[in-house]
Design a protein around this motif. Structure first.
Motif, PDB file in Angstrom:
ATOM      1  N   MET A   1      25.548   5.955  13.718  1.00 61.00           N
ATOM      2  CA  MET A   1      24.964   4.103  13.730  1.00 61.00           C
ATOM      3  C   MET A   1      24.116   4.256  12.822  1.00 61.00           C
ATOM      4  O   MET A   1      23.471   5.044  12.735  1.00 61.00           O
ATOM      5  CB  MET A   1      25.817   4.031  14.955  1.00 61.00           C
ATOM      6  CG  MET A   1      24.721   4.024  15.539  1.00 61.00           C
ATOM      7  SD  MET A   1      23.457   2.399  15.658  1.00 61.00           S
ATOM      8  CE  MET A   1      24.236   0.654  15.614  1.00 61.00           C
ATOM      9  N   ARG A   2      24.556   2.701  12.805  1.00 59.77           N
ATOM     10  CA  ARG A   2      22.775   2.412  12.012  1.00 59.77           C
ATOM     11  C   ARG A   2      22.093   1.557  12.136  1.00 59.77           C
ATOM     12  O   ARG A   2      22.698  -0.069  12.699  1.00 59.77           O
ATOM     13  CB  ARG A   2      22.883   2.384  10.055  1.00 59.77           C
ATOM     14  CG  ARG A   2      22.251   2.178   9.215  1.00 59.77           C
ATOM     15  CD  ARG A   2      22.744   1.323   7.982  1.00 59.77           C
ATOM     16  NE  ARG A   2      21.500   0.686   7.744  1.00 59.77           N
ATOM     17  CZ  ARG A   2      21.532   0.928   5.822  1.00 59.77           C
ATOM     18  NH1 ARG A   2      23.043   1.402   4.990  1.00 59.77           N
ATOM     19  NH2 ARG A   2      21.089   0.124   5.318  1.00 59.77           N
ATOM     20  N   VAL A   3      20.757   1.713  12.507  1.00 61.13           N
ATOM     21  CA  VAL A   3      20.155   0.222  12.865  1.00 61.13           C
ATOM     22  C   VAL A   3      19.242  -0.175  11.757  1.00 61.13           C
ATOM     23  O   VAL A   3      18.161   1.022  11.654  1.00 61.13           O
ATOM     24  CB  VAL A   3      19.654   1.215  14.240  1.00 61.13           C
ATOM     25  CG1 VAL A   3      18.020  -0.613  14.417  1.00 61.13           C
ATOM     26  CG2 VAL A   3      20.068   1.067  15.239  1.00 61.13           C
ATOM     27  N   ARG A  95      18.467  -5.243  22.096  1.00 58.04           N
ATOM     28  CA  ARG A  95      19.337  -4.811  23.675  1.00 58.04           C
ATOM     29  C   ARG A  95      20.784  -3.663  23.094  1.00 58.04           C
ATOM     30  O   ARG A  95      20.992  -3.300  21.851  1.00 58.04           O
ATOM     31  CB  ARG A  95      21.198  -6.471  23.107  1.00 58.04           C
ATOM     32  CG  ARG A  95      20.652  -6.968  23.549  1.00 58.04           C
ATOM     33  CD  ARG A  95      21.760  -8.567  22.668  1.00 58.04           C
ATOM     34  NE  ARG A  95      20.592  -9.622  23.653  1.00 58.04           N
ATOM     35  CZ  ARG A  95      19.109  -9.602  22.933  1.00 58.04           C
ATOM     36  NH1 ARG A  95      18.828  -9.696  21.714  1.00 58.04           N
ATOM     37  NH2 ARG A  95      20.060 -11.352  23.548  1.00 58.04           N
ATOM     38  N   GLU A  96      20.616  -2.598  24.270  1.00 55.26           N
ATOM     39  CA  GLU A  96      21.141  -1.158  24.070  1.00 55.26           C
ATOM     40  C   GLU A  96      22.777  -1.388  23.385  1.00 55.26           C
ATOM     41  O   GLU A  96      23.187   0.055  22.816  1.00 55.26           O
ATOM     42  CB  GLU A  96      20.825  -0.661  25.483  1.00 55.26           C
ATOM     43  CG  GLU A  96      20.749   1.098  25.520  1.00 55.26           C
ATOM     44  CD  GLU A  96      19.621   1.851  24.486  1.00 55.26           C
ATOM     45  OE1 GLU A  96      20.119   2.833  24.232  1.00 55.26           O
ATOM     46  OE2 GLU A  96      19.051   1.157  24.554  1.00 55.26           O
ATOM     47  N   LEU A 123      14.851   5.432  19.664  1.00 54.69           N
ATOM     48  CA  LEU A 123      15.518   6.097  18.527  1.00 54.69           C
ATOM     49  C   LEU A 123      15.210   6.538  17.460  1.00 54.69           C
ATOM     50  O   LEU A 123      16.385   7.197  17.517  1.00 54.69           O
ATOM     51  CB  LEU A 123      16.086   4.694  17.593  1.00 54.69           C
ATOM     52  CG  LEU A 123      16.879   2.771  18.856  1.00 54.69           C
ATOM     53  CD1 LEU A 123      16.872   2.247  17.957  1.00 54.69           C
ATOM     54  CD2 LEU A 123      17.791   3.379  19.206  1.00 54.69           C
ATOM     55  N   ALA A 124      14.059   6.999  17.974  1.00 54.41           N
ATOM     56  CA  ALA A 124      13.657   7.958  17.120  1.00 54.41           C
ATOM     57  C   ALA A 124      14.440   9.401  17.593  1.00 54.41           C
ATOM     58  O   ALA A 124      14.266  10.086  19.106  1.00 54.41           O
ATOM     59  CB  ALA A 124      11.811   8.160  16.989  1.00 54.41           C
ATOM     60  N   GLY A 125      14.587  10.757  17.069  1.00 52.52           N
ATOM     61  CA  GLY A 125      15.104  11.179  17.020  1.00 52.52           C
ATOM     62  C   GLY A 125      16.063  11.374  17.925  1.00 52.52           C
ATOM     63  O   GLY A 125      17.331  12.642  18.154  1.00 52.52           O
ATOM     64  N   ARG A 126      17.437  10.091  18.046  1.00 52.54           N
ATOM     65  CA  ARG A 126      18.487   9.980  18.861  1.00 52.54           C
ATOM     66  C   ARG A 126      19.738  10.550  17.899  1.00 52.54           C
ATOM     67  O   ARG A 126      19.366   9.943  16.628  1.00 52.54           O
ATOM     68  CB  ARG A 126      18.601   8.594  19.409  1.00 52.54           C
ATOM     69  CG  ARG A 126      17.465   8.645  20.654  1.00 52.54           C
ATOM     70  CD  ARG A 126      17.641   6.872  21.278  1.00 52.54           C
ATOM     71  NE  ARG A 126      19.467   6.982  22.138  1.00 52.54           N
ATOM     72  CZ  ARG A 126      19.493   6.088  22.742  1.00 52.54           C
ATOM     73  NH1 ARG A 126      18.810   5.508  22.921  1.00 52.54           N
ATOM     74  NH2 ARG A 126      20.957   5.820  23.053  1.00 52.54           N
ATOM     75  N   GLU A 127      20.798  11.842  18.075  1.00 56.67           N
ATOM     76  CA  GLU A 127      21.603  11.983  17.827  1.00 56.67           C
ATOM     77  C   GLU A 127      22.529  11.263  17.455  1.00 56.67           C
ATOM     78  O   GLU A 127      23.052  10.106  17.242  1.00 56.67           O
ATOM     79  CB  GLU A 127      22.414  13.083  18.583  1.00 56.67           C
ATOM     80  CG  GLU A 127      23.332  14.063  17.446  1.00 56.67           C
ATOM     81  CD  GLU A 127      24.476  14.751  18.136  1.00 56.67           C
ATOM     82  OE1 GLU A 127      25.472  15.658  17.803  1.00 56.67           O
ATOM     83  OE2 GLU A 127      23.220  15.711  19.675  1.00 56.67           O
ATOM     84  N   GLY A 128      22.807  10.654  15.907  1.00 51.88           N
ATOM     85  CA  GLY A 128      23.909  10.008  15.494  1.00 51.88           C
ATOM     86  C   GLY A 128      23.236   8.939  14.793  1.00 51.88           C
ATOM     87  O   GLY A 128      24.354   7.414  14.281  1.00 51.88           O
TER      88      GLY A 128
END
Length: 145
Positions: A1-3, A95-96, A123-128
């Motif tokens: 997923m991209r933010v 929003r999560e 969000l840093a380092g969260r997989e995917g």
């Protein structure tokens, strides 16, 4: 997923939202635009109608009978009855629920900068999760990270 984080600078949020929405609609994708401020959603609704006949962006305000058919749905909630896989956070409040979409666009300004920094760190380092940071400099979007 991209933010994608978009620091607005001098850019008007309504114009940025319209540009992102137009690109996604052109790619046959759907979008959920989320803001807690109903006034912002109403202004955006008017702007999307006022794009002119050549560039009309099909959309609706959430709560109508045609929500499921709307390519662009403007809402205060994070559920997408239009089956959008893209969420745009228009009010600078992370929003999560955005992580449940394929792509999230997170717009923020000077007033919401601290919240954006916190979201970036969380969000840093969260997989995917792929994070991108864009800054508006002299009317052009420059990728910073």
């Amino acid at each position: 997923m991209r933010v994608d984080f978009y620091q607005l600078g001098a850019a008007q949020p309504d114009s940025v939202i319209a540009a992102i929405a137009a690109k996604l609609v052109g790619e046959q994708q759907r979008l959920l635009v989320v803001a807690g401020d109903e006034g912002l959603l109403a202004r955006l609704d008017r702007q999307l109608w006022d794009q002119g006949a050549a560039s009309f962006l099909p959309h609706g305000l959430a709560g109508g009978s045609d929500d499921a058919a709307q390519p662009i749905l403007l809402s205060t909630g994070t559920d997408a009855p239009n089956l959008a896989r893209n969420m745009l956070i228009a009010d600078g409040e992370w929003r999560e629920a955005a992580l449940g979409y394929d792509r999230a666009f997170y717009l923020f300004d000077e007033a919401t900068l601290e919240g954006a920094r916190l979201a970036w760190k969380l969000l840093a380092g969260r997989e995917g999760i792929e994070r991108n940071y864009w800054s508006n400099e002299d009317g052009k979007w420059v990728k910073k990270a």
